[in-house]
Design an enzyme around this catalytic site. Structure first.
Site, mmCIF file in Angstrom:
data_model
loop_
_atom_site.group_PDB
_atom_site.id
_atom_site.type_symbol
_atom_site.label_atom_id
_atom_site.label_comp_id
_atom_site.label_asym_id
_atom_site.label_seq_id
_atom_site.Cartn_x
_atom_site.Cartn_y
_atom_site.Cartn_z
ATOM 1 N N GLU A 1 67.468 34.105 46.659
ATOM 2 C CA GLU A 1 67.087 34.581 45.315
ATOM 3 C C GLU A 1 67.176 33.461 44.264
ATOM 4 O O GLU A 1 66.324 33.346 43.386
ATOM 5 C CB GLU A 1 68.122 35.661 44.974
ATOM 6 C CG GLU A 1 67.731 36.763 44.095
ATOM 7 C CD GLU A 1 68.942 37.662 43.880
ATOM 8 O OE1 GLU A 1 69.989 37.512 44.556
ATOM 9 O OE2 GLU A 1 68.831 38.517 43.001
ATOM 10 N N THR B 1 81.991 40.247 49.080
ATOM 11 C CA THR B 1 80.649 39.935 48.577
ATOM 12 C C THR B 1 79.738 39.512 49.719
ATOM 13 O O THR B 1 80.156 38.790 50.633
ATOM 14 C CB THR B 1 80.619 38.826 47.497
ATOM 15 O OG1 THR B 1 79.264 38.432 47.282
ATOM 16 C CG2 THR B 1 81.410 37.590 47.850
ATOM 17 N N ILE B 2 78.500 39.964 49.637
ATOM 18 C CA ILE B 2 77.518 39.526 50.634
ATOM 19 C C ILE B 2 77.150 38.057 50.403
ATOM 20 O O ILE B 2 76.528 37.443 51.252
ATOM 21 C CB ILE B 2 76.239 40.405 50.617
ATOM 22 C CG1 ILE B 2 75.485 40.281 49.288
ATOM 23 C CG2 ILE B 2 76.564 41.846 50.951
ATOM 24 C CD1 ILE B 2 74.067 40.820 49.356
ATOM 25 N N ASP B 3 77.552 37.504 49.243
ATOM 26 C CA ASP B 3 77.198 36.112 48.941
ATOM 27 C C ASP B 3 78.120 35.097 49.634
ATOM 28 O O ASP B 3 77.774 33.922 49.725
ATOM 29 C CB ASP B 3 77.249 35.863 47.421
ATOM 30 C CG ASP B 3 76.196 36.658 46.674
ATOM 31 O OD1 ASP B 3 75.293 37.203 47.336
ATOM 32 O OD2 ASP B 3 76.291 36.755 45.435
ATOM 33 N N GLY C 1 78.980 44.204 42.380
ATOM 34 C CA GLY C 1 78.005 44.765 43.318
ATOM 35 C C GLY C 1 78.710 45.305 44.554
ATOM 36 O O GLY C 1 79.688 44.722 45.017
ATOM 37 N N ARG D 1 49.882 34.971 59.356
ATOM 38 C CA ARG D 1 50.201 34.806 57.930
ATOM 39 C C ARG D 1 51.495 34.016 57.732
ATOM 40 O O ARG D 1 52.311 33.912 58.644
ATOM 41 C CB ARG D 1 50.479 36.193 57.311
ATOM 42 C CG ARG D 1 49.244 36.950 56.928
ATOM 43 C CD ARG D 1 49.666 38.328 56.442
ATOM 44 N NE ARG D 1 48.528 39.101 56.016
ATOM 45 C CZ ARG D 1 48.507 40.422 55.971
ATOM 46 N NH1 ARG D 1 49.560 41.128 56.332
ATOM 47 N NH2 ARG D 1 47.441 41.062 55.539
ATOM 48 N N GLY E 1 84.098 40.401 43.946
ATOM 49 C CA GLY E 1 83.633 39.027 44.110
ATOM 50 C C GLY E 1 84.211 38.085 43.063
ATOM 51 O O GLY E 1 85.309 38.322 42.535
ATOM 52 N N ASN E 2 83.437 37.062 42.714
ATOM 53 C CA ASN E 2 83.965 36.026 41.818
ATOM 54 C C ASN E 2 84.334 36.542 40.431
ATOM 55 O O ASN E 2 85.390 36.209 39.903
ATOM 56 C CB ASN E 2 82.954 34.886 41.711
ATOM 57 C CG ASN E 2 83.104 33.919 42.867
ATOM 58 O OD1 ASN E 2 84.216 33.698 43.342
ATOM 59 N ND2 ASN E 2 82.010 33.365 43.343
ATOM 60 N N MET F 1 69.073 37.930 49.104
ATOM 61 C CA MET F 1 69.972 37.908 47.938
ATOM 62 C C MET F 1 70.886 36.680 47.952
ATOM 63 O O MET F 1 71.219 36.164 49.013
ATOM 64 C CB MET F 1 70.816 39.181 47.900
ATOM 65 C CG MET F 1 70.120 40.331 47.232
ATOM 66 S SD MET F 1 71.283 41.675 46.957
ATOM 67 C CE MET F 1 70.323 42.680 45.845
HETATM 68 O O1 F6P Z 1 76.731 39.463 44.189
HETATM 69 C C1 F6P Z 1 76.060 40.214 45.132
HETATM 70 C C2 F6P Z 1 74.603 40.348 44.794
HETATM 71 O O2 F6P Z 1 74.018 41.173 45.774
HETATM 72 C C3 F6P Z 1 73.831 39.049 44.653
HETATM 73 O O3 F6P Z 1 73.461 38.481 45.885
HETATM 74 C C4 F6P Z 1 72.669 39.462 43.824
HETATM 75 O O4 F6P Z 1 72.129 38.373 43.133
HETATM 76 C C5 F6P Z 1 73.284 40.473 42.881
HETATM 77 O O5 F6P Z 1 74.428 40.988 43.540
HETATM 78 C C6 F6P Z 1 72.386 41.618 42.491
HETATM 79 O O6 F6P Z 1 73.049 42.384 41.554
HETATM 80 P P1 F6P Z 1 72.674 43.860 41.126
HETATM 81 O O7 F6P Z 1 73.054 44.779 42.237
HETATM 82 O O8 F6P Z 1 73.489 44.091 39.912
HETATM 83 O O9 F6P Z 1 71.196 43.876 40.908
#
Ligand code: F6P
Length: 361
Positions: free
Chosen positions: A235, A138-140, A13, A175, A115-116, A182
């Site tokens: 997510e 990675t944003i994760d 990603g 609300r 990423g990983n 993500m």
């Molecule tokens: O690994 C980065 C990430 O943005 C995750 O946070 C997310 O679950 C995933 O990629 C989404 O992947 P894609 O862009 O393939 O839908």
């Protein structure tokens, strides 16, 4: 000094800071070894491009003006690690093809930004004898051995702004707003944006929640005169029962209940459990788009500069990392296949709890 041919690919990603990192490493290589002694070979669409020989020699001008640019000038694709050693219907031996492309282009080394999954394949290629250096993207923020990955802080900034904006509309309408952030395996992004945006409840995969506790937290706020609540849901968040299931069984169970995501499930639980009108919001890929923050531009430049130093030294089989204040490196073999998850007893969770944030547990 003989000319170095350096292959670069971005895989998995995308995220803000990929281009800033490419620029950082290329400019540092030019400085350290001389522009005439360095040739950059750009590989399109990640490992897929390495398999399919989608390579081109790049010019210094290709790297002008990309510091601020989102996405990746090279393009990216997900080529899952678990499929790398599997020969599919097309009968392509992917590892063999990647080695062939590397050798065909006479590369001295290969830089893999990802990423990983990207790091697992980087390690595989390294054990196959290629000179590989990884750069943690990675944003994760879940790469083992580094305190931070580039892309993460920009996503935190965007996620925080999303939650800020959600707060005002939640307040106007009294609300509950459930915001999906993500992060499938790691809850870092939800945790940081939840704290940064002042979410009342944060749900992350590392701390499976109890539905009744989430409902209770919303109800307690409503009874105290605060009918609006904002909830940051990673997510990959799950409740305690779901946590006992395998991923595929969890997905199946949710599908049977007509709830595709944890976010939609939490929104329904709250609306039926409290009677308060509840909405789910999914910023999704917006968290990954656009220009990198100043923090990520700087980190990307530091990571790039370190990678260039390793190239000059001929030190391969490593990935760049930040530990404390230091920019350093880890052996690929030591980090591949591991993930850095949120410590449920760690300082960030404790900080959130100390101001009354609920994790629904
Ligand atoms: O690994 C980065 C990430 O943005 C995750 O946070 C997310 O679950 C995933 O990629 C989404 O992947 P894609 O862009 O393939 O839908």
């Amino acid at each position: 000094m003989s000319k170095r041919r350096i292959g670069i690919l971005t895989s998995g990603g995308d995220c803000p800071g990929l281009n800033a990192t490419i620029r950082g490493v290329v400019r540092s290589c030019y400085q350290l070894m001389g522009e005439d002694n360095v040739e950059i070979v750009g590989i399109a669409d990640g490992y897929y491009g390495l398999i399919k020989d989608m390579c081109r020699v790049m010019n210094p001008s290709d790297f002008y003006g990309i510091l601020t640019q989102g996405g990746t000038i090279l393009g990216t694709k997900r080529t899952p690690y678990k499929m790398m050693t599997v020969v599919e219907e097309d009968e392509v031996d992917k590892v063999k093809e990647m080695k062939q492309t590397y050798n065909k282009w006479g590369l001295d080394c290969l830089l893999t930004l990802g990423g990983n999954g990207t790091h697992k394949t980087a390690n595989l290629l390294s054990t196959e004898g290629l000179n590989v250096i990884g750069l943690p993207k990675t944003i994760d923020n879940d790469i083992w051995g580094t305190d931070v990955t580039f892309g993460f802080h920009t996503a935190v900034d965007i996620g925080t702004e999303v939650i800020d904006r959600i707060h005002t509309t939640a307040h106007s309408h009294s609300r509950v707003m459930v915001v999906e952030i993500m992060g499938n395996k790691a809850g870092w992004l939800a945790l940081y944006t939840g704290i940064g945006g002042g979410s009342d409840i944060i749900l992350i995969p590392e701390i499976p929640f109890t539905p009744e506790k989430v409902i209770e937290a919303v109800r307690v706020r409503a009874e105290a005169g605060k009918p609006c609540s904002v909830i940051a849901v990673a997510e990959g968040a799950m409740d305690r029962e779901e946590a006992l299931l395998k991923r595929k069984d969890r997905i199946k169970k949710r599908a049977e209940a007509g709830e595709v995501t944890c976010t939609s499930r939490v929104a329904r639980l709250i609306q039926t459990g409290t009677g308060i009108e509840t909405r789910a919001v999914v910023p999704g890929h917006m968290l990954r788009g656009g220009s990198p923050s100043a923090y990520d531009r700087i980190l990307a430049t530091q990571f790039g500069a370190r990678a260039a130093k390793l190239i000059k030294l001929g030190k391969y089989g490593y990935t760049i990392a930040k530990k404390g204040r230091d920019i350093t490196e880890n052996k690929l073999i030591d980090i591949a296949g591991k993930a850095r998850l949120v410590d449920s007893e760690g300082e960030m969770v404790e900080t959130a709890r100390s101001i009354g944030t609920s994790f629904g547990d």
